[in-house]
Design a protein around this motif. Structure first.
Motif, short mmCIF file in Angstrom:
data_model
loop_
_atom_site.label_atom_id
_atom_site.label_comp_id
_atom_site.label_asym_id
_atom_site.label_seq_id
_atom_site.Cartn_x
_atom_site.Cartn_y
_atom_site.Cartn_z
N THR A 37 0.84 -1.20 0.00
CA THR A 37 0.00 0.00 0.00
C THR A 37 0.87 1.25 0.00
O THR A 37 0.68 2.17 -0.82
CB THR A 37 -0.93 0.01 1.23
OG1 THR A 37 -1.79 -1.13 1.16
CG2 THR A 37 -1.76 1.27 1.28
N SER A 40 2.80 1.61 -3.36
CA SER A 40 1.95 2.02 -4.48
C SER A 40 1.57 3.49 -4.40
O SER A 40 1.51 4.19 -5.42
CB SER A 40 0.69 1.15 -4.52
OG SER A 40 1.02 -0.21 -4.68
N LYS A 45 0.00 6.03 -7.38
CA LYS A 45 -1.30 5.41 -7.64
C LYS A 45 -2.32 5.84 -6.58
O LYS A 45 -1.98 6.10 -5.43
CB LYS A 45 -1.17 3.88 -7.64
CG LYS A 45 -0.28 3.34 -8.75
CD LYS A 45 -0.79 3.71 -10.12
CE LYS A 45 0.08 3.11 -11.23
NZ LYS A 45 -0.38 3.50 -12.59
N VAL A 47 -4.97 4.65 -4.25
CA VAL A 47 -5.12 3.34 -3.65
C VAL A 47 -6.28 3.32 -2.65
O VAL A 47 -6.47 4.27 -1.88
CB VAL A 47 -3.82 2.90 -2.94
CG1 VAL A 47 -3.98 1.51 -2.33
CG2 VAL A 47 -2.65 2.91 -3.92
#
Length: 302
Positions: A37, A40, A45, A47
């Motif tokens: 997590t 990313s 990103k 998320v």
């Protein structure tokens, strides 16, 4: 039969959904969920983290849970004077959790310290109660379909690039639901007999899931050895046996996650710094995590 079932599975547009699972506990599954997590988000990103484990450890990393660790806080958007809260079939008392996600078909994600990360936390008591109801009323199949149906909604498709789901360490309708919802599956495992057995169960779930999909198969992006001790002859032998497995041998991710105390320390509620990726770049655990997270990330977004 498989073809008929596959047509009922809603398709996503660009959303990737990563489910991390092993039917054996203690394999650093939640630690890996946290690391991926954070990685990313650092890669830019958008998320959404989802915790379907009643232990709530994934939730506690990103949401300020109650003192007992099992209850989410009031949601920042909660207004006790808003009458729409009373119109819900199961009106949450000021918070949202994954239990409401299953009961109502929606849950309001929580904001976090990261602008690109939102989170749907678990709830120890309510999720446990929900699972008991599922088993008692034999409605497992409805639950299995539920999460994918919800994540196919326009809101989730538009707002997020990646969903990361941390699963409970046992076979349940929730685990099957997370597999049905997923586009990608990651299996962490220790190089121990019971953990490898749990990994094999997840691999069977992966194969069974693909029996009901004609297109957009569930991709097993890899198996990551965790808590790995390269000095252990028994673990090296188990690793070698896995490498020789015809079906799973080429799924191993390198480097493995070694047995380093830094991983456990960085996952604690009061860790300082909060993230492993905020430690010095020469920290062995950080350097190692960046390598295997990069491999996993690239396999998801290849």
């Amino acid at each position: 039969m498989a073809s008929e079932q596959s047509t009922t599975i809603p398709e996503y547009t660009k959303l990737r959904v990563l489910t991390i699972g092993n039917h054996k506990g203690g394999v650093a599954k939640t630690t890996l969920s946290k690391l991926l997590t954070e990685y990313s988000v650092r890669e830019g990103k958008r998320v959404l983290g989802i915790d379907i484990d009643p232990q709530c450890n994934f939730s506690a990393r990103f949401v300020q849970m109650s003192e007992d660790g099992g209850t989410p806080p009031f949601h920042p958007n909660f207004d006790p004077n808003d009458p729409t809260w009373d119109e819900l079939l199961y009106a949450p008392p000021g918070y949202w959790s994954i239990a409401e996600f299953f009961r109502l078909g929606y849950a309001e994600p929580y904001p976090t310290d990261h602008p690109n990360l939102r989170f749907i936390p678990s709830h120890k008591r309510e999720l446990t109660s929900f699972l008991e109801q599922v088993e008692r009323n034999s409605i497992q199949e409805a639950v299995v379909e539920h999460m994918r149906a919800m994540l196919s909604m326009e809101y989730y498709q538009d707002e997020f690039d990646l969903v990361i789901i941390d699963t409970p360490p046992q076979t349940s309708a929730l685990t099957a639901s997370a597999a049905r919802a997923a586009t990608h599956l990651l299996i962490p495992t220790e190089m121990q007999e019971d953990s490898v057995a749990g990994m094999a169960d997840m691999a069977q779930l992966w194969q069974a899931e693909n029996q009901v999909r004609d297109i957009n198969k569930l991709q097993l992006i890899g198996i990551l050895a965790t808590k790995y001790d390269p000095q252990s002859a028994a673990q090296r032998r188990t690793m070698d046996q896995l490498i020789q497995n015809i079906v799973l041998g080429d799924k191993l991710i390198y480097p493995p996650m070694r047995y380093l105390q830094t991983y456990a320390n960085s996952s604690s509620t009061f860790a300082n710094p909060r993230s492993l990726f905020e430690m010095h770049e020469n920290t062995p655990a950080r350097a190692e995590a960046e390598q295997f997270c990069k491999v996993i990330f690239e396999r998801i977004f290849q």
